[in-house]
Design a protein around this motif. Structure first.
Motif, short mmCIF file in Angstrom:
data_model
loop_
_atom_site.label_atom_id
_atom_site.label_comp_id
_atom_site.label_asym_id
_atom_site.label_seq_id
_atom_site.Cartn_x
_atom_site.Cartn_y
_atom_site.Cartn_z
N PHE A 11 -13.58 3.06 11.02
CA PHE A 11 -12.51 4.20 10.74
C PHE A 11 -11.21 4.13 11.42
O PHE A 11 -10.02 4.41 10.83
CB PHE A 11 -12.99 5.35 11.43
CG PHE A 11 -12.48 6.65 11.34
CD1 PHE A 11 -11.96 7.56 9.99
CD2 PHE A 11 -11.72 7.35 12.40
CE1 PHE A 11 -11.39 8.46 9.97
CE2 PHE A 11 -10.83 8.58 12.29
CZ PHE A 11 -10.78 9.06 10.93
N LEU A 12 -11.14 3.36 12.72
CA LEU A 12 -9.71 3.21 13.26
C LEU A 12 -8.91 2.02 12.29
O LEU A 12 -7.87 1.86 12.30
CB LEU A 12 -9.81 2.56 14.64
CG LEU A 12 -10.43 3.58 15.88
CD1 LEU A 12 -10.49 2.86 17.09
CD2 LEU A 12 -9.34 4.57 15.79
N ILE A 13 -9.83 0.94 11.97
CA ILE A 13 -9.17 0.00 11.22
C ILE A 13 -8.56 0.57 9.85
O ILE A 13 -7.59 0.14 9.42
CB ILE A 13 -10.01 -1.23 10.64
CG1 ILE A 13 -10.36 -1.94 12.00
CG2 ILE A 13 -9.60 -2.11 9.79
CD1 ILE A 13 -11.42 -3.13 11.84
N SER A 14 -9.26 1.54 9.38
CA SER A 14 -8.83 2.12 8.00
C SER A 14 -7.63 3.11 8.10
O SER A 14 -6.90 3.21 7.39
CB SER A 14 -10.13 2.94 7.24
OG SER A 14 -10.28 4.18 8.23
N ILE A 15 -7.27 3.71 9.35
CA ILE A 15 -6.27 4.30 9.54
C ILE A 15 -5.26 3.38 9.65
O ILE A 15 -4.12 3.58 9.12
CB ILE A 15 -6.41 5.23 11.11
CG1 ILE A 15 -7.40 6.40 10.94
CG2 ILE A 15 -5.38 5.73 11.62
CD1 ILE A 15 -7.64 7.36 12.13
N CYS A 16 -5.29 2.44 10.39
CA CYS A 16 -4.16 1.21 10.34
C CYS A 16 -3.88 0.81 9.10
O CYS A 16 -3.01 0.69 8.76
CB CYS A 16 -4.64 0.11 11.44
SG CYS A 16 -4.85 0.56 12.92
N LEU A 17 -4.81 0.44 8.04
CA LEU A 17 -4.60 0.11 6.91
C LEU A 17 -4.01 1.20 5.96
O LEU A 17 -2.97 0.86 5.15
CB LEU A 17 -5.84 -0.25 6.08
CG LEU A 17 -6.46 -1.54 6.43
CD1 LEU A 17 -8.07 -1.72 5.93
CD2 LEU A 17 -5.80 -2.58 6.07
N THR A 18 -4.17 2.35 6.34
CA THR A 18 -3.51 3.75 5.44
C THR A 18 -2.12 3.64 5.85
O THR A 18 -1.20 3.87 5.36
CB THR A 18 -4.05 4.88 5.89
OG1 THR A 18 -5.51 4.81 5.39
CG2 THR A 18 -3.64 6.19 4.95
N VAL A 19 -1.77 3.49 7.18
CA VAL A 19 -0.44 3.62 7.72
C VAL A 19 0.43 2.30 7.19
O VAL A 19 1.53 2.34 6.72
CB VAL A 19 -0.61 3.61 9.14
CG1 VAL A 19 0.79 3.34 9.80
CG2 VAL A 19 -0.98 5.03 9.89
N ALA A 20 -0.35 1.27 7.26
CA ALA A 20 0.31 -0.06 6.51
C ALA A 20 0.46 0.27 5.03
O ALA A 20 1.49 -0.38 4.53
CB ALA A 20 -0.37 -1.21 6.76
N SER A 21 -0.21 1.03 4.53
CA SER A 21 0.14 1.05 3.02
C SER A 21 1.36 1.70 2.70
O SER A 21 1.75 1.92 1.49
CB SER A 21 -1.13 1.97 2.42
OG SER A 21 -1.15 3.15 2.78
N MET A 22 2.09 2.35 3.69
CA MET A 22 3.33 3.13 3.54
C MET A 22 4.48 2.04 2.98
O MET A 22 5.32 2.37 2.39
CB MET A 22 3.79 3.70 4.76
CG MET A 22 3.00 5.07 5.01
SD MET A 22 3.69 5.98 6.15
CE MET A 22 3.77 4.92 7.74
N TYR A 23 4.01 0.81 3.27
CA TYR A 23 5.20 -0.26 2.53
C TYR A 23 5.04 -0.35 1.13
O TYR A 23 5.82 -0.94 0.70
CB TYR A 23 5.09 -1.71 3.35
CG TYR A 23 5.48 -1.60 4.90
CD1 TYR A 23 6.68 -1.63 4.96
CD2 TYR A 23 4.47 -1.28 5.87
CE1 TYR A 23 7.24 -1.56 6.25
CE2 TYR A 23 4.97 -1.49 7.09
CZ TYR A 23 6.16 -1.58 7.32
OH TYR A 23 6.71 -1.54 8.50
N TYR A 24 3.99 0.19 0.60
CA TYR A 24 3.69 0.15 -0.77
C TYR A 24 4.46 1.12 -1.63
O TYR A 24 4.05 2.42 -1.50
CB TYR A 24 2.11 0.18 -1.32
CG TYR A 24 2.01 0.09 -2.89
CD1 TYR A 24 2.06 -1.04 -3.35
CD2 TYR A 24 1.52 1.21 -3.48
CE1 TYR A 24 1.79 -1.34 -4.69
CE2 TYR A 24 1.45 1.23 -5.00
CZ TYR A 24 1.41 -0.17 -5.40
OH TYR A 24 1.11 -0.20 -6.93
#
Length: 120
Positions: A11-24
């Motif tokens: 879940f923590l890693i997925s939150i980081c991936l979601t935040v990183a997806s803002m670059y898309y």
């Protein structure tokens, strides 16, 4: 207890991936005034960020009036203030998507590795 710890870590890693997806960004080269080539003239609210569900949108700022060179006041591009006002439902859907994806990858790869070792 160990399963909960792994689920929490996913879940923590997925939150980081979601935040990183803002670059898309879609469309990626949206600018308010077209001084660079290639560029697309976008309407206010057209540019979105986030994958697979966009959760940050460009928003017009009528209270500021006018258009800035950075295209932030006109609402045609996403600027820093837009990232501070994300839509919660798509953000949670993205987090859920990445959590499921991480759990699937974690369960498939060990089995695939065992299968490849067995056949070689």
């Amino acid at each position: 207890m160990l399963r909960m710890r792994k689920l929490f870590l996913a879940f923590l890693i997925s939150i980081c991936l979601t935040v990183a997806s803002m670059y898309y960004l879609q469309p990626a080269n949206c600018i308010g005034t077209c001084n660079r080539e290639p560029c697309i003239e976008c309407k206010p609210g057209e540019q979105k960020a986030g994958f697979p569900f966009p959760f940050v949108h460009s928003r017009p700022r009528p209270e500021l009036g006018g258009e800035s060179p950075s295209c932030g006041w006109s609402g045609t591009c996403i600027v820093f203030e837009g990232y501070l006002e994300p839509d919660i439902k798509p953000f949670l859907l993205n987090t859920f998507f990445y959590t499921i994806l991480l759990l699937l990858v974690r369960s498939i790869f060990p089995q695939l590795y065992k299968f490849l070792v067995r056949i070689s």
